[in-house]
Design an enzyme around this catalytic site. Structure first.
Site, PDB file in Angstrom:
ATOM      1  N   GLN A 221       0.802  -1.074   0.048  1.00  0.00           N
ATOM      2  CA  GLN A 221      -0.070   0.073   0.100  1.00  0.00           C
ATOM      3  C   GLN A 221       1.016   1.225   0.054  1.00  0.00           C
ATOM      4  OE1 GLN A 221      -2.760  -2.172   3.225  1.00  0.00           O
ATOM      5  NE2 GLN A 221      -3.336  -0.008   2.732  1.00  0.00           N
ATOM      6  N   CYS A 369      -8.827   2.124   9.516  1.00  0.00           N
ATOM      7  CA  CYS A 369      -8.931   2.981  10.756  1.00  0.00           C
ATOM      8  C   CYS A 369      -7.624   3.887  10.534  1.00  0.00           C
ATOM      9  CB  CYS A 369      -8.481   2.152  11.929  1.00  0.00           C
ATOM     10  SG  CYS A 369      -8.034   3.150  13.234  1.00  0.00           S
ATOM     11  N   GLU A 738     -12.560   5.008   6.028  1.00  0.00           N
ATOM     12  CA  GLU A 738     -12.372   4.122   7.278  1.00  0.00           C
ATOM     13  C   GLU A 738     -13.723   4.420   8.067  1.00  0.00           C
ATOM     14  OE1 GLU A 738      -9.849   2.598   7.048  1.00  0.00           O
ATOM     15  OE2 GLU A 738      -8.574   4.198   5.642  1.00  0.00           O
TER      16      GLU A 738
HETATM   17  O1  CDP Z   1      -7.366   6.443   1.305  1.00  0.00           O
HETATM   18  P1  CDP Z   1      -8.510   5.665   0.988  1.00  0.00           P
HETATM   19  O2  CDP Z   1      -8.657   5.740  -0.522  1.00  0.00           O
HETATM   20  O3  CDP Z   1      -8.749   4.425   1.401  1.00  0.00           O
HETATM   21  O4  CDP Z   1     -10.002   6.462   1.336  1.00  0.00           O
HETATM   22  P2  CDP Z   1     -10.590   7.854   1.065  1.00  0.00           P
HETATM   23  O5  CDP Z   1      -9.601   8.869   0.664  1.00  0.00           O
HETATM   24  O6  CDP Z   1     -11.791   7.825   2.059  1.00  0.00           O
HETATM   25  O7  CDP Z   1     -11.325   7.264  -0.339  1.00  0.00           O
HETATM   26  C1  CDP Z   1     -11.945   6.078  -0.624  1.00  0.00           C
HETATM   27  C2  CDP Z   1     -12.708   6.324  -2.064  1.00  0.00           C
HETATM   28  O8  CDP Z   1     -13.689   7.237  -1.817  1.00  0.00           O
HETATM   29  C3  CDP Z   1     -11.686   6.958  -2.906  1.00  0.00           C
HETATM   30  O9  CDP Z   1     -12.246   6.375  -4.448  1.00  0.00           O
HETATM   31  C4  CDP Z   1     -12.364   8.428  -2.414  1.00  0.00           C
HETATM   32  O10 CDP Z   1     -12.107   9.253  -4.151  1.00  0.00           O
HETATM   33  C5  CDP Z   1     -13.863   8.302  -2.703  1.00  0.00           C
HETATM   34  N1  CDP Z   1     -14.272   9.454  -1.863  1.00  0.00           N
HETATM   35  C6  CDP Z   1     -15.340  10.170  -2.533  1.00  0.00           C
HETATM   36  O11 CDP Z   1     -15.781   9.965  -3.512  1.00  0.00           O
HETATM   37  N2  CDP Z   1     -15.708  11.561  -1.700  1.00  0.00           N
HETATM   38  C7  CDP Z   1     -15.308  11.535  -0.576  1.00  0.00           C
HETATM   39  N3  CDP Z   1     -15.713  12.876  -0.030  1.00  0.00           N
HETATM   40  C8  CDP Z   1     -14.252  10.904   0.063  1.00  0.00           C
HETATM   41  C9  CDP Z   1     -13.873   9.861  -0.677  1.00  0.00           C
END
Ligand code: CDP
Length: 786
Positions: A221, A369, A738
């Site tokens: 990752q 998390c 998370e």
């Molecule tokens: O770091 P990780 O990608 O696991 O988590 P994240 O930043 O929360 O994003 C997870 C997925 O949800 C990604 O494809 C983001 O682009 C999407 N997302 C979204 O569409 N809108 C948000 N406000 C937050 C996340």
């Protein structure tokens, strides 16, 4: 006539995941799909003992098996100065054992063979002379004065204590407790559980003996960080190391650490001059790779009799296993646990934490998390519920009374966070309204009168994601900033290279949508590249919901940097001053003359064919983003349960989730993230547990013993939202990956405890198996009813 432009499917559109095209056709490219000419296979011998001196290893029988190319021991690794490696917390970890084993499943030796089955079979012929030592399986025992020393090889280490860390104002907190009418306390254990990704960890290491180029395909990752660690450990020049994380079958924090298998396979490839593949089997993954949680917590809350919260104390004992290997931002020994005051306006908070070595596998990974926030969220939400009972105030009302109010943002917490934005009461009101809280309470009265055990519980969580600002956040000294690189081709199609890696989150879709909104290129015309250190900007990787607040922001910023040049080109093409060009909804037009317009495609073409004198050709940029702050997603989860007093089985009747992650880039993907997180939260609350017997044998090394919820057990989730944008994020987004795993375990447990309240049950530690619930009912003396 204005040029008609079709609506840009940017931020806010539920665009289907482009990744699914290959995944649902079985065309993903995972580590085990990679086959290189002349490739050899590696299998690892693991210790059956949790704590034992290694007196010797006889590898002759294994080495004699036809097809076995080499047997690697710790001694051989030591000859190359590779028997030990640094961890992401600045500790050291044995690659292969040289002195003694420190947990069951630890790597003792490896066989390299022409066939994976030959390698695995030959492991059985390695004769290891172990001398068992007393194992330590709890951190409490580890800290007793007569406990055997686990890390006896570490200079200056005289006991099993790793760190002590404090945060907040102790004196102010003591003063708050002195003023309190009521003090509520809770001792609870957040059990060791496992991310259990579908694809286990593995790598294919390919070191070219002629050029010295090392290409390592790896389930990582954080490939850039791993490359830097490899360069430092092996002394290889960093430009000769290329780490490629292809499609990854789930990460969940399990694939952040550096595992010995990666190092041994790379060393073997270097020494043998052939590619070497290593893939864990399921039991190896469950027994030895990064676990999560394992926190013993004591919490105390000071309140006035009217319910006003005055102060909070939390003390923790973390079981870190035999090596301190979790990736935490280095100033914060237990991650961001000090968000423990959650959604409440708590004027005084003090946290103290200690870590201990035990004879268990290392880990403490950010499993769905953001750095120990799950444990913090669980503690505060369980405490609030018990405080409400103690004061005879409705749990929702006690929350409402103490929530940080919308006009208090940005809110400075007692432990030093600056919450960016929030509206906690609105989120809770929606959850209560949707679940029918008032009716449920009335029904509960009736059910209790009928001898039934019905409960309703909630959790109003605040998360903290997006590590982070360079002044406070680094992993082993490397600042947690991330980058995006964007190049627009002459035909207006684009390539976006990002420092995050997608392991199912859909970055190839959502980050293209950010560019789409900023520049007017449809997302399907933007190819998103990630997971290859030779071809993407440096960054600290994907975990802890950090991608959107860091790489998402970098992507918006790099698009804006490209747009600055696009505006110059539009001005040139439309023969007006730069200041006269405005960009809106994908169109670059002349202010006041909206029919004088250029599309990004026309502008991109001009960037290579018709640009003004003195301007560089091309349309591209790179941006490294240093976030000004973290982001603080929040929400309320409400759960209604019924417990069977005869069996202890509890059934979720309703589960309502209200999430606020600011602006949603792709609402459908956000919902998918929440569904996944709620399922994991339910698994942790109801059934997932890695435990150990007194000899240090790990119980939970297969999916018969380590229970994961299937579609059969998983409750139905009802999802709702509020949108409170982050004021400092360029597009107002917060992370979401998370939140549901962070927030939901307390909601499930609170609901079950609520059901058992007439019996006087105030706590059961997770997982709430039916056996444990039944025992609690028996201990309380019966089947409920009032
Ligand atoms: O770091 P990780 O990608 O696991 O988590 P994240 O930043 O929360 O994003 C997870 C997925 O949800 C990604 O494809 C983001 O682009 C999407 N997302 C979204 O569409 N809108 C948000 N406000 C937050 C996340």
């Amino acid at each position: 006539m204005a040029t008609e432009i079709e609506e840009i499917r940017g931020v806010g559109h539920s665009v289907r995941r482009v990744e699914d095209d290959r995944f649902i056709r079985g065309r993903g490219n995972y580590i085990d799909d990679i086959r290189l000419p002349g490739m050899l296979y590696m299998a690892i011998l693991r210790s059956p003992w949790a704590h034992a001196t290694l007196n010797g290893i006889d590898t002759s029988a294994a080495a004699a098996v036809p097809g076995v190319i080499a047997v690697v021991t710790g001694e051989l690794m030591a000859q190359h100065n590779l028997a030990w490696m640094p961890t992401l917390s600045g500790d050291t970890q044995a690659v292969l054992v040289t002195d003694k084993v420190r947990y069951q499943g630890q790597e003792v030796a490896a066989v390299i063979a022409t066939d994976p089955y030959i390698a695995k079979d030959a492991l059985q012929l390695i004769d290891v002379d172990y001398e068992p030592l007393d194992p330590i399986v709890t951190p409490q025992r580890a800290l007793e004065t007569d406990a055997p020393l686990i890390r006896d090889e570490k200079e200056g280490q005289t006991d099993n204590h790793i760190y002590h860390w404090e945060n907040g104002d102790k004196d102010a907190t003591d003063a708050a407790f002195a003023e309190a009418d009521t003090v509520v306390s809770l001792d609870t254990f957040y059990p060791r559980c496992h991310p259990a990704p579908l694809e286990t960890c593995g790598c294919v290491a390919d070191v070219d003996s002629a050029t010295g180029q090392a290409t390592i395909y790896m389930t990582s990752q954080a490939p850039h960080l791993i490359r830097t660690v490899f360069a430092l450990v092996a002394g290889l020049p960093e430009e000769k190391i290329r780490v490629i994380s292809p499609d990854i079958g789930g990460g969940f924090g399990n694939k952040v650490p550096v595992y010995p298998g990666y190092v041994v396979a790379t060393a073997a490839s270097l020494l043998l001059g052939k590619p070497v593949k290593w893939i864990e089997d399921r039991s190896e993954n469950l027994i030895s790779t990064g676990f999560a949680r394992d926190f013993h917590m004591h919490g105390e809350m000071a309140l006035k009799s009217d319910g006003t919260m005055l102060g909070l104390r939390a003390s923790l004992l973390a079981d870190e296993g035999a090596f301190h290997a979790d990736a935490q931002p280095s100033k914060f020994k237990v991650g961001l646990f000090h968000i423990v005051s959650g959604s409440y306006d708590l004027p005084a908070v003090h946290v103290s934490a200690d870590g201990a070595y035990t004879n268990k596998a290392p880990g403490g990974v950010a499993y769905r998390c953001s750095f120990r926030v799950t444990e913090a969220s669980y503690l505060i939400e369980r405490l609030v519920q018990n405080a409400a009972y103690e004061l005879d105030i409705d749990p929702a009302e006690l929350r409402r009374q103490n929530f940080i109010q919308p006009d208090q943002f940005p809110y400075k917490s007692a432990t030093g966070f600056e919450y960016d934005s929030g509206d906690y009461e609105t989120a809770m009101n929606i959850a209560l309204d949707k679940i029918g809280y008032a009716d449920l309470r009335a029904e509960q009265q009736q059910a209790r009168a009928d001898g039934k055990l019905c409960g309703v519980g909630m959790a109003s969580f605040t998360e903290v994601v997006g590590a982070g600002p360079h002044k406070d956040y680094d992993i082993i000294g490397v600042k947690m900033n991330d980058g995006s690189e964007l190049r627009i081709h002459p035909t207006g199609k684009a390539i976006l290279k990002i420092s995050s890696i997608t392991q199912g989150q859909g970055h190839e879709t959502t980050f293209a949508q950010i560019v789409a909104s900023e520049l007017g290129i449809q997302p399907e015309d933007i190819k998103v590249m990630h997971g290859d250190t030779d071809n993407t900007p440096y960054g600290l990787g994907t975990y802890a919901s950090r991608s959107t607040p860091t790489v998402g922001a970098a992507t918006a910023m790099v698009s804006r940097r490209v747009r600055e040049k696009a505006v110059k080109l539009a001005a040139h093409l439309l023969e007006v001053a730069e200041e006269d060009i405005e960009y809106e909804a994908g169109r670059f037009s002349v202010k006041g003359a909206p029919d004088r317009v250029k599309t990004i495609q026309e502008i991109a073409f001009a960037a290579y064919t018709d640009f003004p004198d003195g301007m560089e050709a091309g349309l591209e940029a790179v941006f490294y983003y240093d976030p000004p702050n973290l982001t603080f997603p929040f929400g309320t989860y409400a759960v209604a349960v019924e417990v069977d007093p005869e069996t202890g089985v509890w059934e979720v009747k309703r589960m309502v989730a209200v999430d606020d992650c600011g602006v949603r880039i792709n609402p459908m993907i956000v919902e998918g993230q929440i569904h996944g997180g709620l399922t994991e939260g339910y698994g942790i609350a109801a059934m997932e547990l890695i435990t150990f017997d007194e000899a240090g044998n790990c119980i939970g090394t297969n999916f018969m013993d380590y229970l994961l919820p299937t579609a059969m057990e998983t409750p139905k989730f009802e999802l709702f939202e509020t949108v409170t944008p982050s004021p400092h994020h360029p597009i107002g987004a917060k992370g979401v990956g998370e939140s549901a795993t962070v927030g939901s375990p307390a909601a499930y447990v609170n609901a079950v405890i609520d059901a058992l309240r007439p019996l006087g049950v105030t706590n059961i530690d997770m997982p709430l198996t039916s056996a444990k619930v039944w025992e609690a009912i028996q201990a309380a003396g019966g089947s409920g009813g009032s």
